[in-house]
Design an enzyme around this catalytic site. Structure first.
Site, PDB file in Angstrom:
ATOM      1  N   GLY A 218      43.834  57.613  48.843  1.00 21.75           N
ATOM      2  CA  GLY A 218      42.655  57.702  47.997  1.00 21.75           C
ATOM      3  C   GLY A 218      42.210  59.112  47.715  1.00 21.75           C
TER       4      GLY A 218
ATOM      5  N   LYS B 262      54.382  55.517  47.724  1.00 26.36           N
ATOM      6  CA  LYS B 262      53.307  56.301  47.113  1.00 26.36           C
ATOM      7  C   LYS B 262      53.798  57.644  46.590  1.00 26.36           C
ATOM      8  CE  LYS B 262      49.321  54.262  49.457  1.00 26.36           C
ATOM      9  NZ  LYS B 262      48.180  54.456  50.370  1.00 26.36           N
TER      10      LYS B 262
ATOM     11  N   ASN C   5      57.088  59.305  57.936  1.00 27.06           N
ATOM     12  CA  ASN C   5      55.928  59.517  58.799  1.00 27.06           C
ATOM     13  C   ASN C   5      56.126  60.810  59.582  1.00 27.06           C
ATOM     14  OD1 ASN C   5      53.802  59.400  60.579  1.00 27.06           O
ATOM     15  ND2 ASN C   5      54.211  57.325  61.306  1.00 27.06           N
TER      16      ASN C   5
ATOM     17  N   ASN D  93      44.116  59.031  59.640  1.00 26.00           N
ATOM     18  CA  ASN D  93      44.152  58.726  61.071  1.00 26.00           C
ATOM     19  C   ASN D  93      44.266  60.024  61.852  1.00 26.00           C
ATOM     20  OD1 ASN D  93      47.235  59.116  61.915  1.00 26.00           O
ATOM     21  ND2 ASN D  93      47.195  58.110  59.909  1.00 26.00           N
TER      22      ASN D  93
ATOM     23  N   CYS E 122      40.448  75.034  65.282  1.00 23.23           N
ATOM     24  CA  CYS E 122      41.453  74.095  64.802  1.00 23.23           C
ATOM     25  C   CYS E 122      40.951  72.672  65.076  1.00 23.23           C
ATOM     26  CB  CYS E 122      42.806  74.342  65.467  1.00 23.23           C
ATOM     27  SG  CYS E 122      42.919  73.771  67.185  1.00 23.23           S
TER      28      CYS E 122
ATOM     29  N   CYS F 135      40.291  72.044  68.723  1.00 30.08           N
ATOM     30  CA  CYS F 135      39.234  72.812  69.388  1.00 30.08           C
ATOM     31  C   CYS F 135      37.990  71.963  69.607  1.00 30.08           C
ATOM     32  CB  CYS F 135      38.879  74.041  68.554  1.00 30.08           C
ATOM     33  SG  CYS F 135      40.082  75.383  68.637  1.00 30.08           S
TER      34      CYS F 135
ATOM     35  N   CYS G  53      38.879  45.741  57.770  1.00 26.92           N
ATOM     36  CA  CYS G  53      39.333  47.005  57.196  1.00 26.92           C
ATOM     37  C   CYS G  53      38.138  47.918  56.966  1.00 26.92           C
ATOM     38  CB  CYS G  53      40.078  46.779  55.884  1.00 26.92           C
ATOM     39  SG  CYS G  53      39.042  46.136  54.551  1.00 26.92           S
TER      40      CYS G  53
ATOM     41  N   CYS H  41      40.978  75.594  74.155  1.00 25.68           N
ATOM     42  CA  CYS H  41      41.637  74.567  73.341  1.00 25.68           C
ATOM     43  C   CYS H  41      42.899  74.057  74.034  1.00 25.68           C
ATOM     44  CB  CYS H  41      41.976  75.144  71.969  1.00 25.68           C
ATOM     45  SG  CYS H  41      42.786  73.963  70.860  1.00 25.68           S
TER      46      CYS H  41
ATOM     47  N   CYS I 168      47.262  77.359  69.560  1.00 24.14           N
ATOM     48  CA  CYS I 168      45.944  77.804  69.110  1.00 24.14           C
ATOM     49  C   CYS I 168      45.450  78.966  69.969  1.00 24.14           C
ATOM     50  CB  CYS I 168      44.951  76.645  69.157  1.00 24.14           C
ATOM     51  SG  CYS I 168      43.258  77.083  68.684  1.00 24.14           S
TER      52      CYS I 168
END
Length: 432
Positions: free
Chosen positions: A96, A140, A163, A196, A238, A241, A262, A315, A320
């Site tokens: 989206g 997509k 993925n 996610n 980041c 952090c 959903c 962190c 980082c």
């Protein structure tokens, strides 16, 4: 059972199977085409509608798609807009938000887009932007590429249908960050548009490892708020952090999902977040305006908070911490220059006007006006000059008229007489 009976039974079974197949074919033909899952080969579009444009032009003609973009340069907003054609941006997640981001960057004339996603277009996606119902069933990234090459064939589009959170695919993702630009070098920016935390952590890990500047975005599950965040390894916080509760608690997101439930989704909120993300991207790539470190969005109150988040020295991401040390060393090695200039007392210049109005300091003493009439404007003069009333500092400075002087003397005589009468009464009382 005789041989003829067996043959008759087999023939009956074959006949019924053929009838069943005919019924299925009839029902298939009666199904609306929108519900069918078209194959990739069926949805391949024709060639782009125009030839590629080698050089951007500011010429204002109907056939020039860049005239209004180049107007930013003419108006002094951007110094060199054409440099956008040398930039490469990776968009992780083409849903989206990500699909709208990819479309906006394509319309802006970005040099190269690298799209990452492993999901397919579904009819359930139609409440959001960009995708069409006839693209249902396509991956997509493929559907996005097929649409974007028609929007702007000048943009080079590279797609990866996998993925990034798996080990092998993560290595490919890091490799494209390192060598995916138009000149086979490091890309300019990574945009995270995933939904996610696992994927966000993967992007964060890759960008910290490669010292890659990136921007993160997200929309809330109730679809009425969102945010964007600029992340520069070592300089800003980041994603690890200040992790969200799900990440900090080591909770598997997949265990939180429930069948038949959903998250909410509004195209308006996603369009706002995508617009903020692309605007921040353009400011960063073309070096104009102020790049925001964090912008939130609350649709219920039309509230847009801005923040600047410093990195966390503790962190959990070791890369980082390495970037933080590198940034501190870089800052400490840079010479400190102080550009201090003595303030200059510049006279206040007032705009001239046709009415003879002049602004003067409050401490300035006005010069006595001449007996001649003042000329206000050519051909216009005061009918009379206003009289100046002297300031009354004390009673000693008052100049009395003759009548006022007589009245004052009379009042003083009465006062003296009353005082004398009062003195005489006191003496008489003492004698008694």
């Amino acid at each position: 059972m005789t041989e003829s009976d067996v043959a008759e039974s087999i023939g009956d079974i074959v006949s019924r199977l053929n009838n069943a197949l005919d019924d299925l074919e009839t029902k298939k033909n009666q199904t609306p085409s929108v519900l069918k899952g078209p194959t990739v080969s069926q949805e391949r579009p024709s060639a782009p509608y125009r030839q590629k444009i080698e050089k951007l032009s500011a010429e204002v003609v109907d056939s020039n798609p860049y005239s209004r973009l180049m107007a930013l340069q003419r108006m002094g907003i951007v110094r060199d807009y054409e440099q956008i054609r040398d930039k490469t941006v990776a968009v992780v997640g083409v849903g989206g938000v990500g699909s709208v981001v990819a479309e906006m960057l394509t319309r802006c004339g970005i040099g190269k887009l690298i799209l990452f996603d492993y999901d397919k277009v579904e009819i359930a996606n139609m409440n959001r932007l960009f995708y069409q119902p006839n693209q249902a069933g396509l991956s997509k990234v493929e559907a996005a590429r097929d649409t974007l090459i028609h929007v702007n064939p000048d943009v080079q589009i590279e797609v990866h249908n996998f993925n990034i959170t798996t080990m092998d695919n993560f290595d490919v993702f890091v490799g494209r960050i390192r060598n995916g630009s138009l000149k086979s070098g490091k890309i300019d920016l990574v945009l995270s548009c995933v939904d996610n935390f696992e994927a966000r952590m993967a992007v964060n890990m890759a960008c910290n490892e490669e010292n890659q500047i990136w921007m993160e975005s997200g929309v809330s599950e109730n679809a009425v708020s969102g945010h964007i965040q600029y992340i520069e390894p070592g300089k800003t916080a980041c994603f690890a952090c200040v992790p969200p509760l799900v990440v900090a608690s080591n909770i598997d997101e997949r265990t939180l999902k429930r069948e038949g439930v959903c998250a909410a989704s509004l195209p308006t909120t996603m369009a706002v977040v995508a617009g903020f993300l692309v605007m921040n991207t353009l400011k960063y790539l073309l070096n104009f305006g102020e790049v925001s470190h964090y912008v939130g969005y609350n649709a219920l109150a039309d509230f847009f908070p801005r923040e600047s988040i410093k990195p966390n020295p503790s962190c959990d991401d070791r890369h980082c911490q390495i970037r933080q040390k590198e940034y501190e060393e870089k800052i400490s090695s840079e010479p400190i220059t102080l550009d201090i200039q003595a303030p200059e007392d510049e006279p206040i210049i007032h705009e001239e006007n046709d009415w003879g109005i002049e602004v003067v300091d409050s401490d300035t003493t006005e010069a006595p006006s001449s007996s001649a009439a003042t000329e206000v404007a050519p051909g216009l003069k005061f009918a009379y000059e206003p009289t100046q009333t002297p300031k009354k500092n004390s009673s000693d400075n008052l100049k009395l008229s003759p009548s006022q002087a007589v009245t004052k003397e009379w009042m003083e005589n009465i006062r003296d007489a009353l005082l004398e009468e009062d003195r005489l009464k006191k003496e008489q009382n003492k004698r008694k």
